[in-house]
Write an enzyme that holds these catalytic residues in place. Structure first.
Site, mmCIF file in Angstrom:
data_model
loop_
_atom_site.group_PDB
_atom_site.id
_atom_site.type_symbol
_atom_site.label_atom_id
_atom_site.label_comp_id
_atom_site.label_asym_id
_atom_site.label_seq_id
_atom_site.Cartn_x
_atom_site.Cartn_y
_atom_site.Cartn_z
ATOM 1 N N SER A 1 0.772 -1.134 -0.125
ATOM 2 C CA SER A 1 0.048 0.041 -0.141
ATOM 3 C C SER A 1 0.951 1.110 -0.069
ATOM 4 O O SER A 1 1.692 1.674 1.042
ATOM 5 C CB SER A 1 -1.005 -0.176 1.087
ATOM 6 O OG SER A 1 -1.748 1.057 1.224
ATOM 7 N N HIS B 1 -0.146 -0.846 -4.847
ATOM 8 C CA HIS B 1 -1.452 -0.812 -4.607
ATOM 9 C C HIS B 1 -1.641 0.713 -4.316
ATOM 10 O O HIS B 1 -1.059 1.385 -3.399
ATOM 11 C CB HIS B 1 -1.980 -1.391 -3.227
ATOM 12 C CG HIS B 1 -3.362 -1.338 -2.937
ATOM 13 N ND1 HIS B 1 -4.494 -2.103 -3.579
ATOM 14 C CD2 HIS B 1 -4.091 -0.689 -1.722
ATOM 15 C CE1 HIS B 1 -5.617 -1.439 -2.969
ATOM 16 N NE2 HIS B 1 -5.372 -0.641 -2.035
ATOM 17 N N ASP C 1 -4.238 3.903 -3.227
ATOM 18 C CA ASP C 1 -5.455 4.631 -2.668
ATOM 19 C C ASP C 1 -5.915 6.047 -2.948
ATOM 20 O O ASP C 1 -5.008 6.764 -2.864
ATOM 21 C CB ASP C 1 -5.305 4.461 -1.202
ATOM 22 C CG ASP C 1 -5.274 2.797 -0.531
ATOM 23 O OD1 ASP C 1 -6.053 2.083 -0.965
ATOM 24 O OD2 ASP C 1 -4.444 2.787 -0.066
ATOM 25 N N MET D 1 -8.738 8.788 -2.073
ATOM 26 C CA MET D 1 -9.993 8.952 -1.417
ATOM 27 C C MET D 1 -10.326 10.494 -1.565
ATOM 28 O O MET D 1 -9.423 11.343 -1.707
ATOM 29 C CB MET D 1 -9.550 8.842 0.175
ATOM 30 C CG MET D 1 -9.017 7.460 0.632
ATOM 31 S SD MET D 1 -8.411 7.275 2.381
ATOM 32 C CE MET D 1 -6.837 6.803 2.027
ATOM 33 N N HIS E 1 -7.518 1.812 -6.031
ATOM 34 C CA HIS E 1 -8.638 1.598 -5.081
ATOM 35 C C HIS E 1 -9.132 2.681 -4.981
ATOM 36 O O HIS E 1 -8.755 3.810 -4.123
ATOM 37 C CB HIS E 1 -7.949 1.169 -3.732
ATOM 38 C CG HIS E 1 -9.040 0.640 -2.779
ATOM 39 N ND1 HIS E 1 -8.840 0.345 -1.558
ATOM 40 C CD2 HIS E 1 -10.192 0.691 -2.933
ATOM 41 C CE1 HIS E 1 -10.057 0.182 -0.786
ATOM 42 N NE2 HIS E 1 -10.939 0.253 -1.529
ATOM 43 N N MET F 1 -11.593 4.946 -3.425
ATOM 44 C CA MET F 1 -12.569 5.175 -2.444
ATOM 45 C C MET F 1 -13.270 6.455 -2.216
ATOM 46 O O MET F 1 -13.007 7.346 -1.749
ATOM 47 C CB MET F 1 -11.753 5.044 -1.021
ATOM 48 C CG MET F 1 -11.325 3.481 -0.828
ATOM 49 S SD MET F 1 -10.291 3.520 0.782
ATOM 50 C CE MET F 1 -8.666 3.809 0.064
ATOM 51 N N MET G 1 -12.269 -5.576 2.368
ATOM 52 C CA MET G 1 -11.834 -4.752 3.493
ATOM 53 C C MET G 1 -11.996 -5.316 4.931
ATOM 54 O O MET G 1 -13.035 -5.602 5.213
ATOM 55 C CB MET G 1 -12.363 -3.423 3.413
ATOM 56 C CG MET G 1 -12.186 -2.588 2.336
ATOM 57 S SD MET G 1 -10.538 -2.147 1.767
ATOM 58 C CE MET G 1 -10.013 -1.221 3.033
ATOM 59 N N GLY H 1 -10.118 4.276 5.097
ATOM 60 C CA GLY H 1 -9.795 5.490 5.210
ATOM 61 C C GLY H 1 -8.611 5.901 5.993
ATOM 62 O O GLY H 1 -7.862 7.018 5.748
ATOM 63 N N PHE H 2 -8.191 4.875 6.753
ATOM 64 C CA PHE H 2 -6.912 5.137 7.629
ATOM 65 C C PHE H 2 -6.030 3.992 7.825
ATOM 66 O O PHE H 2 -6.464 3.242 7.941
ATOM 67 C CB PHE H 2 -7.305 5.794 8.988
ATOM 68 C CG PHE H 2 -8.031 6.883 8.909
ATOM 69 C CD1 PHE H 2 -7.401 8.441 8.920
ATOM 70 C CD2 PHE H 2 -9.611 7.275 8.968
ATOM 71 C CE1 PHE H 2 -8.034 9.502 9.177
ATOM 72 C CE2 PHE H 2 -10.235 8.259 8.977
ATOM 73 C CZ PHE H 2 -9.505 9.641 9.131
ATOM 74 N N GLY I 1 -3.279 1.793 10.029
ATOM 75 C CA GLY I 1 -3.079 1.599 11.579
ATOM 76 C C GLY I 1 -4.089 1.203 12.194
ATOM 77 O O GLY I 1 -4.024 1.477 13.704
ATOM 78 N N ASP J 1 -7.352 -6.524 2.358
ATOM 79 C CA ASP J 1 -6.670 -5.157 2.697
ATOM 80 C C ASP J 1 -7.303 -4.823 4.040
ATOM 81 O O ASP J 1 -8.377 -4.341 4.102
ATOM 82 C CB ASP J 1 -7.276 -4.113 1.576
ATOM 83 C CG ASP J 1 -6.715 -2.721 1.606
ATOM 84 O OD1 ASP J 1 -5.785 -2.669 2.647
ATOM 85 O OD2 ASP J 1 -6.891 -2.010 0.805
ATOM 86 N N GLY J 2 -6.138 -4.439 4.856
ATOM 87 C CA GLY J 2 -6.518 -3.869 6.011
ATOM 88 C C GLY J 2 -5.974 -4.521 7.191
ATOM 89 O O GLY J 2 -6.465 -5.583 7.472
ATOM 90 N N GLY K 1 0.602 -2.677 4.551
ATOM 91 C CA GLY K 1 1.012 -1.507 5.063
ATOM 92 C C GLY K 1 1.773 -1.504 6.275
ATOM 93 O O GLY K 1 2.744 -2.114 6.384
ATOM 94 N N SER L 1 1.286 -2.706 9.161
ATOM 95 C CA SER L 1 1.313 -3.740 9.923
ATOM 96 C C SER L 1 2.164 -5.035 9.676
ATOM 97 O O SER L 1 2.586 -5.678 10.552
ATOM 98 C CB SER L 1 -0.034 -4.490 10.258
ATOM 99 O OG SER L 1 -1.179 -3.639 10.508
#
Length: 217
Positions: free
Chosen positions: A5, A30, A32, A34, A63, A65, A134, A139-140, A142, A170-171, A192, A194
């Protein structure tokens, strides 16, 4: 598939980030986008996307959003995106949007929020190449992984035999989640903070380790 990401990348060294991730053997970049309406945040800008596209010959997905994604998919296709994800929750005519993406000869991705049911989108599944599940509210970065989505992941994996899409998660994907979800039959992961960015271990070591885990499962 490992899909970094790029929202989580170090933008002060973007060229080096793209080169290091490519050398590490990632599969898809990937990106994003938004709009501050569909999700309560703003994501990557058009110049960021253009720069990353210019820096790599790897597959690049976007992606979206955003509200009314069908109005913008042709623009992102013309920017060189290989895969375009959009949210059916934000689109009054998702089948029309899928057709627009196909006309541009791009791969179609359907992105599903944690609270979106399979029943809402099942008629669209024969039309898409990827389903992006998802596991956080978008949107965020972490956030905490939402375990209740696992039931939907299992069902989507089981439905793959009826259709021809691939399941991407994703997430908040941690190394532990990569192992567990690969065992269920998940095809790829958007990574991301994590599991990939901001670690002391090199991208090459991390990507190699995660791909081994996926292959072993």
């Amino acid at each position: 598939m490992i899909c970094p990401s790029m929202m989580c990348a170090d933008f002060s060294n973007l060229k080096q980030e793209v080169e290091a991730l490519t050398a590490a053997g990632i599969d898809i970049f990937h990106l994003d986008v938004m709009d501050g309406r569909f999700v309560p945040n703003f994501g990557m800008g058009l110049q960021d996307i253009e720069t990353i596209r210019e820096l790599t010959s790897q597959l690049v997905d976007v992606h979206l959003m955003i509200d009314n994604p069908g109005e913008y998919v042709e623009k992102f296709a013309d920017m060189g995106m290989d895969i375009i994800y959009f949210h059916p929750e934000a689109d009054s005519h998702p089948a029309r949007t899928i057709d627009k993406i196909r006309r541009k000869q791009k791969k179609v991705g359907l992105a599903l929020n944690p609270g979106t049911s399979i029943a809402m989108v099942e008629e669209l599944l024969p039309l898409v190449d990827y389903v992006l599940v998802m596991t956080v509210n978008p949107g965020f970065a972490g956030q905490t992984y939402l375990d209740y989505v696992n039931r939907k992941i299992k069902r989507l994996v089981n439905l793959k035999c009826n259709y021809e899409y691939q399941v991407i998660i994703d997430g908040a994907v941690s190394p532990q989640k990569i192992k567990a979800l690969s065992k269920l039959g998940v095809d790829g992961f958007v990574l991301g903070t994590s599991a990939l960015f901001g670690k002391e271990t090199s991208y090459k070591e991390l990507v190699s380790k995660y791909k081994q885990r996926m292959e072993n499962e």
